[in-house]
Design an enzyme around this catalytic site. Structure first.
Site, PDB file in Angstrom:
ATOM      1  N   ASP A 257     -11.752 -13.596 -23.754  1.00 34.18           N
ATOM      2  CA  ASP A 257     -10.349 -13.818 -23.384  1.00 34.18           C
ATOM      3  C   ASP A 257      -9.872 -12.567 -22.662  1.00 34.18           C
ATOM      4  O   ASP A 257     -10.357 -11.468 -22.920  1.00 34.18           O
ATOM      5  CB  ASP A 257      -9.493 -14.083 -24.631  1.00 34.18           C
ATOM      6  N   SER A 258      -8.900 -12.765 -21.767  1.00 34.16           N
ATOM      7  CA  SER A 258      -8.371 -11.596 -21.042  1.00 34.16           C
ATOM      8  C   SER A 258      -7.276 -10.896 -21.835  1.00 34.16           C
ATOM      9  O   SER A 258      -6.807  -9.840 -21.427  1.00 34.16           O
ATOM     10  CB  SER A 258      -7.840 -12.028 -19.672  1.00 34.16           C
ATOM     11  N   ASP A 311     -11.990 -23.779 -22.263  1.00 30.19           N
ATOM     12  CA  ASP A 311     -10.640 -24.261 -22.604  1.00 30.19           C
ATOM     13  C   ASP A 311      -9.583 -23.412 -21.889  1.00 30.19           C
ATOM     14  O   ASP A 311      -8.843 -22.657 -22.527  1.00 30.19           O
ATOM     15  CB  ASP A 311     -10.434 -24.199 -24.133  1.00 30.19           C
ATOM     16  N   CYS A 351      -5.817 -28.983 -19.568  1.00 32.85           N
ATOM     17  CA  CYS A 351      -4.503 -29.350 -20.106  1.00 32.85           C
ATOM     18  C   CYS A 351      -3.491 -29.522 -18.971  1.00 32.85           C
ATOM     19  O   CYS A 351      -2.296 -29.506 -19.206  1.00 32.85           O
ATOM     20  CB  CYS A 351      -4.030 -28.322 -21.132  1.00 32.85           C
TER      21      CYS A 351
END
Ligand code: SAH
Length: 407
Positions: A257-258, A311, A351
């Site tokens: 993750d960033s 995701d 999403c």
């Protein structure tokens, strides 16, 4: 909300979506407005020939000029109706068998619950309300009382959806609206079945909230890593997919993750679940990096995983962004496919509501051609049941997931 103060007459041929109970009426469909309704007032909507169709809340500052709320001429749009819909939404969650075993749910999902612009999430008695329309903003007081009565929360916070309120020309509220302030960034502990998570309900600059919509999907995907398997969990946030995999005995999970804050919470979540005896001897890594860069490097090094989870955040926010977002999804999935061990699994999500399930599948198809890998769909996933899809509002279906076996 109360008695109608105006009458909105539609252009000829523009009544179909209103007849089909679509809750959004765009300004372009309006021929004339009779009376002088103020923004936030109740208005009746009639067709070109004066036949009554629906009733809603007007906001002429917004592109969505009327938020339609009833198609029953006998139903008044008053405080009682708003409260009743809040109660109904909460009682539907309480009766949903899919939500047994968790203390965190989306209690209200905007138009899907007949409450345009109102979202309410419950984290173990701490409710976070998000308001994104003038209609919902004007009902703030009624909302708080109804939530307090129906859900008996310890605390209610409001988090303003500033971006969307801008489109409605409404100034945001926010902050604590009921109960006592939690100590500085004190996280709430929630659980999805056996997996426990810390959630920052309101954080000073920190990542806040939790992606409740992926609840069932996290458990579904984790099964594919199985005992001893490896998982590459991209856009990991606070480690949802990883923790479920660890609980099922995965051998190694790499989280990317960033956001260093999100990874920090992910690490705390892992420790918490270890202490609770939920995890096995899983080797858990946390990598703070841009997913695209990191995946390219791993591909070039020839790394492979039994399960790759993709995701990402929403790439397309409106129809004009679809083409660019489609390219980004294709690039991401091409990289993800390259990292799946032959016979392993890709679990890929979008999403973006404006990219529908068919388009998403086509994007994945293009990615598989470019990656020169064969992939077959073994599961189709969607948003959890506390984010229900209203049939008359297909836009409420936004989360799509495909689990593919890759050879
Ligand atoms: N899978 C998570 C939710 C993901 S939300 C869960 O189950 O809870 C999207 C995450 O992507 C956020 O944490 C955000 O920090 C991260 N993110 C966004 N763009 C990114 C990028 N280019 N590289 C790495 N992480 C990114």
């Amino acid at each position: 909300m109360s008695e109608p103060t105006g009458n909105v007459i539609l252009k000829s041929g523009r009544d179909k979506s209103v007849r089909n109970r679509h809750p959004r009426l765009f300004s372009g469909a309006i021929k004339e407005i009779i009376g002088h309704p103020k923004d936030g007032d109740v208005v009746d909507v009639t067709d070109n020939r004066g036949a009554w169709l629906a009733r809603g809340i007007i906001n002429q500052q917004a592109q969505i000029a009327v938020r339609l709320m009833t198609w029953n001429p006998a139903e008044g749009l008053d405080d009682a109706l708003w409260s009743e819909r809040i109660q109904q939404a909460i009682s539907a969650r309480a009766r949903d068998p899919q939500l047994a075993g968790t203390n965190a749910q989306r209690l209200i999902f905007s138009e899907s619950d007949g409450l345009p612009g109102l979202i309410a999430d419950n984290y173990d008695g701490h409710i976070v309300v998000q308001i994104s329309t003038l209609a919902a903003s004007n009902m703030r007081g009624v909302t708080i009382s109804a939530l307090a009565a129906a859900a008996q929360p310890k605390v209610i916070y409001e988090r303003a959806d500033e971006e969307r309120l801008k489109h409605e020309r409404v100034s945001p509220g926010g902050g604590l609206v009921l109960g006592r302030q939690l100590e500085d960034n004190h996280p709430i502990e929630i659980h999805e079945r056996n997996v426990h998570y810390l959630v920052n309900v309101i954080g000073g600059g920190q990542k806040t909230g939790f992606y409740l919509d992926q609840r069932t999907n996290r458990a579904a995907v984790a099964r594919y890593a199985g005992r001893g398997g490896s998982m590459l969990n991209t856009f990991s946030y606070t480690g949802g997919f990883a923790l479920h995999a660890a609980m099922l005995g995965a051998g190694r999970v790499v989280n990317i993750d960033s956001s260093a804050d999100a990874l920090d919470v992910a690490q705390q979540n892992f420790v918490l679940n270890q202490m609770l005896g939920n995890t096995h001897a899983t080797e858990m890594e946390f990598v703070c990096a841009d997913v695209f860069d990191d995946l390219r490097q791993r591909r070039d090094r020839g790394e492979q995983f039994d399960v790759v989870v993709l995701d990402p955040p929403k790439f397309a926010h409106n129809p004009s962004q679809v083409d660019r977002a489609a390219r980004a999804y294709k690039d991401l999935n091409r990289l993800g496919l390259a990292l799946v061990r032959p016979g392993g699994v890709l679990a890929t999500f979008s999403c973006s509501g404006v990219i529908d399930a068919l388009l998403f599948q086509k994007i994945l198809f293009s990615a598989s051609i470019e990656a020169q890998r064969d992939a077959r769909i073994v599961e189709r996933l969607t948003q959890a049941s506390d984010h229900p899809v209203l049939l008359s509002f297909p836009e409420s279906e936004y989360l799509k997931g495909l689990i593919c076996r890759v050879s």
